[in-house]
Write a protein that holds these residues in place. Structure first.
Motif, PDB file in Angstrom:
ATOM      1  N   ALA A  72       0.825  -1.209   0.000  1.00 30.51           N
ATOM      2  CA  ALA A  72       0.000   0.000   0.000  1.00 30.51           C
ATOM      3  C   ALA A  72       0.859   1.260   0.000  1.00 30.51           C
ATOM      4  O   ALA A  72       0.526   2.259  -0.655  1.00 30.51           O
ATOM      5  N   THR A  73       1.975   1.215   0.712  1.00 29.47           N
ATOM      6  CA  THR A  73       2.897   2.350   0.710  1.00 29.47           C
ATOM      7  C   THR A  73       3.497   2.546  -0.683  1.00 29.47           C
ATOM      8  O   THR A  73       3.532   3.661  -1.216  1.00 29.47           O
ATOM      9  N   LEU A  74       3.959   1.471  -1.298  1.00 26.96           N
ATOM     10  CA  LEU A  74       4.555   1.551  -2.625  1.00 26.96           C
ATOM     11  C   LEU A  74       3.550   2.035  -3.668  1.00 26.96           C
ATOM     12  O   LEU A  74       3.911   2.749  -4.612  1.00 26.96           O
ATOM     13  N   THR A  89       2.199 -15.641  -3.615  1.00 25.33           N
ATOM     14  CA  THR A  89       2.109 -16.485  -2.423  1.00 25.33           C
ATOM     15  C   THR A  89       1.001 -17.529  -2.539  1.00 25.33           C
ATOM     16  O   THR A  89       1.012 -18.528  -1.825  1.00 25.33           O
ATOM     17  N   GLY A  90       0.004 -17.284  -3.412  1.00 28.45           N
ATOM     18  CA  GLY A  90      -1.139 -18.174  -3.489  1.00 28.45           C
ATOM     19  C   GLY A  90      -2.070 -18.053  -2.301  1.00 28.45           C
ATOM     20  O   GLY A  90      -2.975 -18.882  -2.123  1.00 28.45           O
ATOM     21  N   ASP A  91      -1.896 -17.021  -1.499  1.00 30.17           N
ATOM     22  CA  ASP A  91      -2.670 -16.806  -0.267  1.00 30.17           C
ATOM     23  C   ASP A  91      -3.808 -15.831  -0.557  1.00 30.17           C
ATOM     24  O   ASP A  91      -3.576 -14.644  -0.775  1.00 30.17           O
ATOM     25  N   MET A  92      -5.042 -16.334  -0.560  1.00 32.72           N
ATOM     26  CA  MET A  92      -6.179 -15.480  -0.902  1.00 32.72           C
ATOM     27  C   MET A  92      -6.484 -14.464   0.194  1.00 32.72           C
ATOM     28  O   MET A  92      -7.002 -13.380  -0.095  1.00 32.72           O
ATOM     29  N   ALA A  93      -6.167 -14.781   1.435  1.00 30.28           N
ATOM     30  CA  ALA A  93      -6.321 -13.778   2.495  1.00 30.28           C
ATOM     31  C   ALA A  93      -5.373 -12.610   2.246  1.00 30.28           C
ATOM     32  O   ALA A  93      -5.703 -11.452   2.518  1.00 30.28           O
ATOM     33  N   ARG A  94      -4.212 -12.911   1.700  1.00 27.96           N
ATOM     34  CA  ARG A  94      -3.225 -11.875   1.386  1.00 27.96           C
ATOM     35  C   ARG A  94      -3.749 -10.934   0.306  1.00 27.96           C
ATOM     36  O   ARG A  94      -3.692  -9.715   0.447  1.00 27.96           O
ATOM     37  N   ILE A  95      -4.273 -11.490  -0.778  1.00 28.43           N
ATOM     38  CA  ILE A  95      -4.742 -10.623  -1.862  1.00 28.43           C
ATOM     39  C   ILE A  95      -5.955  -9.829  -1.412  1.00 28.43           C
ATOM     40  O   ILE A  95      -6.129  -8.662  -1.782  1.00 28.43           O
ATOM     41  N   ALA A  96      -6.807 -10.430  -0.580  1.00 27.37           N
ATOM     42  CA  ALA A  96      -7.963  -9.689  -0.069  1.00 27.37           C
ATOM     43  C   ALA A  96      -7.507  -8.505   0.782  1.00 27.37           C
ATOM     44  O   ALA A  96      -8.082  -7.409   0.710  1.00 27.37           O
ATOM     45  N   ALA A 153      -8.198   0.277  -1.495  1.00 25.90           N
ATOM     46  CA  ALA A 153      -9.526   0.794  -1.832  1.00 25.90           C
ATOM     47  C   ALA A 153      -9.413   2.234  -2.332  1.00 25.90           C
ATOM     48  O   ALA A 153      -8.798   3.087  -1.691  1.00 25.90           O
ATOM     49  N   GLY A 154      -9.982   2.479  -3.503  1.00 27.71           N
ATOM     50  CA  GLY A 154      -9.930   3.812  -4.096  1.00 27.71           C
ATOM     51  C   GLY A 154      -8.758   4.023  -5.028  1.00 27.71           C
ATOM     52  O   GLY A 154      -8.702   5.033  -5.740  1.00 27.71           O
ATOM     53  N   ASN A 155      -7.792   3.089  -5.031  1.00 26.42           N
ATOM     54  CA  ASN A 155      -6.643   3.193  -5.938  1.00 26.42           C
ATOM     55  C   ASN A 155      -6.899   2.262  -7.119  1.00 26.42           C
ATOM     56  O   ASN A 155      -6.599   1.068  -7.073  1.00 26.42           O
ATOM     57  N   PRO A 181      -9.850 -17.607  -8.038  1.00 28.10           N
ATOM     58  CA  PRO A 181     -10.202 -16.851  -6.837  1.00 28.10           C
ATOM     59  C   PRO A 181      -9.469 -15.519  -6.736  1.00 28.10           C
ATOM     60  O   PRO A 181     -10.011 -14.547  -6.203  1.00 28.10           O
ATOM     61  N   PHE A 182      -8.243 -15.453  -7.244  1.00 23.69           N
ATOM     62  CA  PHE A 182      -7.508 -14.191  -7.252  1.00 23.69           C
ATOM     63  C   PHE A 182      -8.283 -13.137  -8.037  1.00 23.69           C
ATOM     64  O   PHE A 182      -8.467 -11.995  -7.586  1.00 23.69           O
ATOM     65  N   LEU A 183      -8.775 -13.503  -9.207  1.00 25.66           N
ATOM     66  CA  LEU A 183      -9.547 -12.568 -10.030  1.00 25.66           C
ATOM     67  C   LEU A 183     -10.878 -12.222  -9.363  1.00 25.66           C
ATOM     68  O   LEU A 183     -11.318 -11.066  -9.399  1.00 25.66           O
ATOM     69  N   ALA A 184     -11.502 -13.205  -8.750  1.00 28.67           N
ATOM     70  CA  ALA A 184     -12.790 -12.962  -8.094  1.00 28.67           C
ATOM     71  C   ALA A 184     -12.659 -11.994  -6.933  1.00 28.67           C
ATOM     72  O   ALA A 184     -13.608 -11.264  -6.610  1.00 28.67           O
ATOM     73  N   LEU A 185     -11.481 -11.944  -6.301  1.00 28.10           N
ATOM     74  CA  LEU A 185     -11.242 -11.041  -5.181  1.00 28.10           C
ATOM     75  C   LEU A 185     -10.847  -9.636  -5.641  1.00 28.10           C
ATOM     76  O   LEU A 185     -10.587  -8.765  -4.811  1.00 28.10           O
ATOM     77  N   GLY A 186     -10.812  -9.427  -6.943  1.00 32.27           N
ATOM     78  CA  GLY A 186     -10.502  -8.098  -7.460  1.00 32.27           C
ATOM     79  C   GLY A 186      -9.179  -7.989  -8.166  1.00 32.27           C
ATOM     80  O   GLY A 186      -8.737  -6.876  -8.499  1.00 32.27           O
TER      81      GLY A 186
END
Length: 295
Positions: free
Chosen positions: A148-150, A163-170, A177-179, A194-199
């Motif tokens: 988020a900083t970068l 990472t394959g971690d869906m909690a991470r991508i969420a 949000a907003g970017n 699921p990565f695409l489904a999470l945005g």
């Protein structure tokens, strides 16, 4: 800026030299199949064993083959910030649309060090940067809060999150949000749907070396909210994913491309190509044939 299905290209070699005609031919085949972008000289491209001159020649050939039809996001990473800057500047001169920059391996910088590293590359090269998080290979994790900083930097435009971690991508999506300008790209073909489904916005794919149309169609369907179609493509590519990750990447995908007649199987040590007569070689050939993927 970098959305859809991008292929992390293999680097064709023959007798321990770049196979330049095959490099250009593979780029053309990818574009003809509908891929959205090309990524030369990443992990899949064996960048760690290419000399600097070879590295830049692969980028040059890829840019020339693309001829502006799709973006070329050039791997230009190093765990030495000065070297990464030099590579990124050279890639800009060659016409790359941006560079892919992995977290510095072995050094294990702090989160503040990661911010300083990526910022220095972006500002010195004046070229868009997509950062790449793959802690299983590098030994350092780029945390969501650091992403988020970068993302506030105008030249740091996306992340390849492997990472394959869906909690991470969420969590990353929540923090961004907003970017809407920052691109979220999967680096894990197994969890692409699921990565695409999470945005998420797309993928930098190993599997698309072999089946570029499948991955492009998957991303196109998701972008158009045709989720049943996206699901169908996702499950179609999963058996291929399993075959292409039976050994560490890029060993199986390079061997698969050779079985399909698209390049020689040659790899550089310490990697060894799969013997076609071995159990793994036969399993790979059987998997390709069962999926209708033939020379």
């Amino acid at each position: 800026m970098f959305r859809g299905a991008y292929t992390a290209l293999v680097t064709p070699l023959h007798h321990d030299r770049l196979d330049e005609p095959a490099i250009s031919r593979l780029a053309e085949q990818q574009i003809a199949a509908g891929i959205h972008g090309l990524v030369p000289c990443g992990t899949t491209g064996e960048a760690s064993t290419l000399s600097t001159s070879e590295h830049l020649r692969v980028v040059e050939l890829t840019v020339q083959a693309a001829a502006g039809r799709v973006p070329v996001l050039a791997g230009a990473a190093s765990n030495n910030t000065r070297h990464a800057v030099e590579l990124a500047r050279a890639c800009k001169q060659l016409g790359a649309a941006g560079t892919l920059q992995v977290t510095p391996y072995y050094n294990k910088p702090t989160q503040a060090g990661l911010v300083a590293h990526f910022t220095a590359i972006a500002e010195a090269s004046e070229l868009p940067v997509v950062v790449y998080n793959v802690p299983g290979r590098t030994g350092v994790d780029l945390l969501p809060e650091t992403v988020a900083t970068l993302a506030r930097h105008p030249l740091i435009v996306g992340i390849k999150e492997a990472t394959g971690d869906m909690a991470r991508i969420a969590r990353i999506r929540e923090l961004l949000a907003g970017n809407d300008r920052f691109d979220l790209l999967s680096g894990d073909d197994f969890t692409l749907l699921p990565f695409l489904a999470l945005g998420g916005h797309g993928v930098i794919s190993v599997t698309s070396n072999v089946a570029p149309r499948w991955l492009a169609q998957l991303c196109d369907a998701a972008a158009a909210n045709r989720w049943d179609e996206a699901r169908s493509w996702h499950y179609r590519q999963l058996p291929l994913c399993r075959a292409l990750f039976a050994q560490p990447n890029p060993i199986p995908v390079k061997s698969a491309m050779a079985l399909l007649g698209r390049c020689h199987p040659d790899m550089r040590l310490p990697l060894l190509a799969i013997d076609p007569q071995s159990r793994d070689g036969q399993a790979l050939a059987d998997a390709l044939q069962s999926l209708g993927l033939t020379p």
